[in-house]
Design a protein around this motif. Structure first.
Motif, PDB file in Angstrom:
ATOM      1  N   VAL A   1      74.066 -15.027  48.405  1.00 39.89           N
ATOM      2  CA  VAL A   1      75.056 -14.155  48.799  1.00 39.89           C
ATOM      3  C   VAL A   1      74.656 -12.651  48.626  1.00 39.89           C
ATOM      4  O   VAL A   1      74.441 -12.438  47.460  1.00 39.89           O
ATOM      5  N   ARG A   2      74.457 -11.894  49.775  1.00 38.73           N
ATOM      6  CA  ARG A   2      73.783 -10.738  49.312  1.00 38.73           C
ATOM      7  C   ARG A   2      74.690  -9.560  48.957  1.00 38.73           C
ATOM      8  O   ARG A   2      74.482  -8.678  48.177  1.00 38.73           O
ATOM      9  N   HIS A   3      75.980  -9.750  49.390  1.00 41.03           N
ATOM     10  CA  HIS A   3      76.872  -8.648  49.161  1.00 41.03           C
ATOM     11  C   HIS A   3      78.077  -9.265  48.347  1.00 41.03           C
ATOM     12  O   HIS A   3      78.245 -10.523  48.278  1.00 41.03           O
ATOM     13  N   LYS A   4      78.779  -8.238  47.725  1.00 38.84           N
ATOM     14  CA  LYS A   4      80.248  -8.282  47.015  1.00 38.84           C
ATOM     15  C   LYS A   4      81.135  -9.041  48.177  1.00 38.84           C
ATOM     16  O   LYS A   4      81.012  -8.535  49.381  1.00 38.84           O
ATOM     17  N   VAL A   5      82.191  -9.194  47.480  1.00 35.60           N
ATOM     18  CA  VAL A   5      83.350 -10.076  48.533  1.00 35.60           C
ATOM     19  C   VAL A   5      83.845  -8.790  49.314  1.00 35.60           C
ATOM     20  O   VAL A   5      84.218  -9.064  50.674  1.00 35.60           O
ATOM     21  N   GLN A   6      84.108  -7.483  49.042  1.00 31.39           N
ATOM     22  CA  GLN A   6      84.440  -6.643  49.789  1.00 31.39           C
ATOM     23  C   GLN A   6      83.521  -6.067  50.833  1.00 31.39           C
ATOM     24  O   GLN A   6      84.129  -5.558  52.051  1.00 31.39           O
TER      25      GLN A   6
ATOM     26  N   MET B   1      81.152  -8.357  52.234  1.00 31.45           N
ATOM     27  CA  MET B   1      80.563  -9.631  52.979  1.00 31.45           C
ATOM     28  C   MET B   1      80.634  -9.732  54.328  1.00 31.45           C
ATOM     29  O   MET B   1      81.599  -9.213  55.156  1.00 31.45           O
TER      30      MET B   1
ATOM     31  N   ASP C   1      77.209 -14.056  54.665  1.00 27.94           N
ATOM     32  CA  ASP C   1      77.733 -13.903  53.507  1.00 27.94           C
ATOM     33  C   ASP C   1      78.905 -14.970  53.162  1.00 27.94           C
ATOM     34  O   ASP C   1      79.081 -15.691  52.294  1.00 27.94           O
TER      35      ASP C   1
ATOM     36  N   ALA D   1      79.333 -18.134  51.027  1.00 28.00           N
ATOM     37  CA  ALA D   1      80.150 -18.733  50.166  1.00 28.00           C
ATOM     38  C   ALA D   1      80.910 -19.913  50.467  1.00 28.00           C
ATOM     39  O   ALA D   1      81.565 -20.506  49.484  1.00 28.00           O
TER      40      ALA D   1
END
Length: 445
Positions: free
Chosen positions: A187-192, A194, A198, A202
């Motif tokens: 997963v390349r990015h954080k939740v905010q 995505m 991603d 997830a």
């Protein structure tokens, strides 16, 4: 993108063809109209014909084919066109070029009885519309094809960059099996922040985590079943060997061994039956039967059964009169029986006279049933595992209190099938210590 390019080119060619056909129809209509005007003027005896600059004409007399009227002496006599304009091309007709015309030729007989052939034409080499249409394909080729090629290359780059994370996820997923479900997709990015890739990764990671939990639970379950069945089988085998050795001469040993074999057989039978029932409930093969019944009657029945099980047990019930629930009475009865039997068993194990309270009341839109006792209760390290299969409250799975450790697991499955929730806790005494166990059931009314 390649298919799209072909589609755009095909549509362009179709559009050009339709446009050319439309222009040709308009040109043909102009030639026919001009011929009709010449005929009308000749009928009036007029020899003046006012034609648009782009239309040439000629009138020939029948028989002699003498040219009576024309605005282009080089216009040859051509065959009739059968009501429609036709193209005519003659190579090297002129010193400096070809004859390329669209013409319309028709016979007519005037009221004076004389017959003529009227011919109208327009030069395709000098017609503006025709020249424009000739340039459309080459213009499209010079403009559309480079744009499509550029779009194709840009789309190819974008698609490869977009699909690269999917390719990595696919390669990683292909390496994951039941042996390494703990691995996760990147997963390349954080939740905010995505993106769709991603979010997909997830989602798969969550799926793998749940699968791992299920696999671990099944492994533990298989191990526990093996352990639970291994003990009675060992006891039965040991007693059978004693019978083989001493049973013929020692009547007391025979009766003792047979009693032990029967007891362990019943234990195995109970364990297997409980497992089968849990499997039927969890798989949906056994569906609850909805019926209306009074809770006061059910609690009274449970209390009577507990007293018959332990005649010295003190059982009290508290239920408002007229409290009715729509559920499966038999399954709910089984769940409450499991809970009260556990209370009697563990109170006896601690050397106490069982004291059990059963209370039912409506809270909001649910029916809440609380079953308390004066037993040892649950220690903090046991509470999270109360409803696990074969759990008896210690790591060794001892058989001190009896039973197979499936009772509360069955109660939990039953309550879940009935659409409710079950929780375990303790009754606290005045000094803050544990006064007994408390089981709480919440069921929809």
């Amino acid at each position: 993108m390649l298919l799209l390019s072909v589609a755009v080119l095909s549509l362009s060619l179709v559009f050009t063809g339709l446009l050319r056909s439309f222009v040709r129809q308009e040109q043909s209509a102009d030639l026919i109209k001009a011929a009709e005007e010449i005929r009308a003027n000749m009928e009036k005896g007029s020899d003046g014909f006012y034609m648009p600059y782009y239309i040439t004409y000629a009138v020939w007399e029948w028989g002699t084919l003498d040219s009576l009227y024309t605005n282009d002496p080089f216009l040859p006599h051509l065959p009739l066109t059968d009501g429609n304009a036709k193209l005519y091309l003659q190579k090297d007709f002129f010193i400096d070029g070809d004859l390329n015309i669209l013409y319309y030729a028709v016979d007519c007989i005037l009221s004076n009885g004389k017959g003529y052939q009227i011919q109208t034409a327009m030069n395709m080499d000098s017609d503006t519309s025709t020249l424009l249409l000739k340039g459309v394909p080459s213009t499209l080729a010079r403009i559309v094809i480079p744009v499509l090629i550029l779009s194709f290359l840009v789309s190819l780059v974008i698609t490869r960059n977009t699909m690269r994370p999917v390719v990595r996820m696919t390669e990683r997923a292909q390496r994951i099996s039941s042996e390494n479900l703990g691995e996760s997709l990147p997963v390349r990015h954080k939740v905010q922040a995505m993106d769709e890739n991603d979010a997909l990764a997830a989602t798969f990671n969550d799926l793998f985590a749940r699968l791992k939990a299920d696999f671990d639970r099944e492994k533990a379950f298989t191990s526990d079943v093996s352990h639970e069945l291994k003990t009675p089988v060992a006891v039965i085998l040991g007693q059978a060997k004693l019978l083989m050795r001493w049973g013929k001469d020692d009547r007391e040993q025979t009766e003792k061994s047979l009693s032990m074999i029967i007891k362990e057989t019943h234990s195995m039978e109970s364990t297997i039956e409980n497992l089968l029932q849990m499997s039927r409930l969890e798989s949906g093969r056994q569906q609850p039967k909805a019926e209306e019944f009074g809770m006061a009657d059910l609690l009274s029945q449970i209390a009577d059964e507990v007293r018959s099980l332990a005649d010295d047990a003190a059982v009290s019930t508290d239920c408002p009169p007229g409290l009715v629930i729509r559920s499966d009475r038999e399954l709910l009865h089984q769940a409450l029986t499991v809970i009260t039997s556990n209370s009697v068993k563990f109170c006896r194990a601690e050397g106490r006279v069982p004291e059990i309270t059963l209370k039912a009341e409506r809270e909001g839109g649910n029916l809440v049933i609380r079953a308390g006792d004066n037993g040892p209760g649950f220690s903090p390290d046991v509470l999270p595992h109360v409803f696990e299969r074969f759990y008896r409250g210690d790591g060794a799975h001892n058989r001190k209190a009896g039973g197979s450790g499936l009772g509360l697991s069955i109660a939990s499955v039953i309550v879940d099938v009935l659409g409710g929730k079950i929780s375990a806790g303790n009754l606290e005494g005045g000094d803050g210590g544990i006064q007994g166990a408390l089981m709480t059931l919440e069921l929809p009314v």
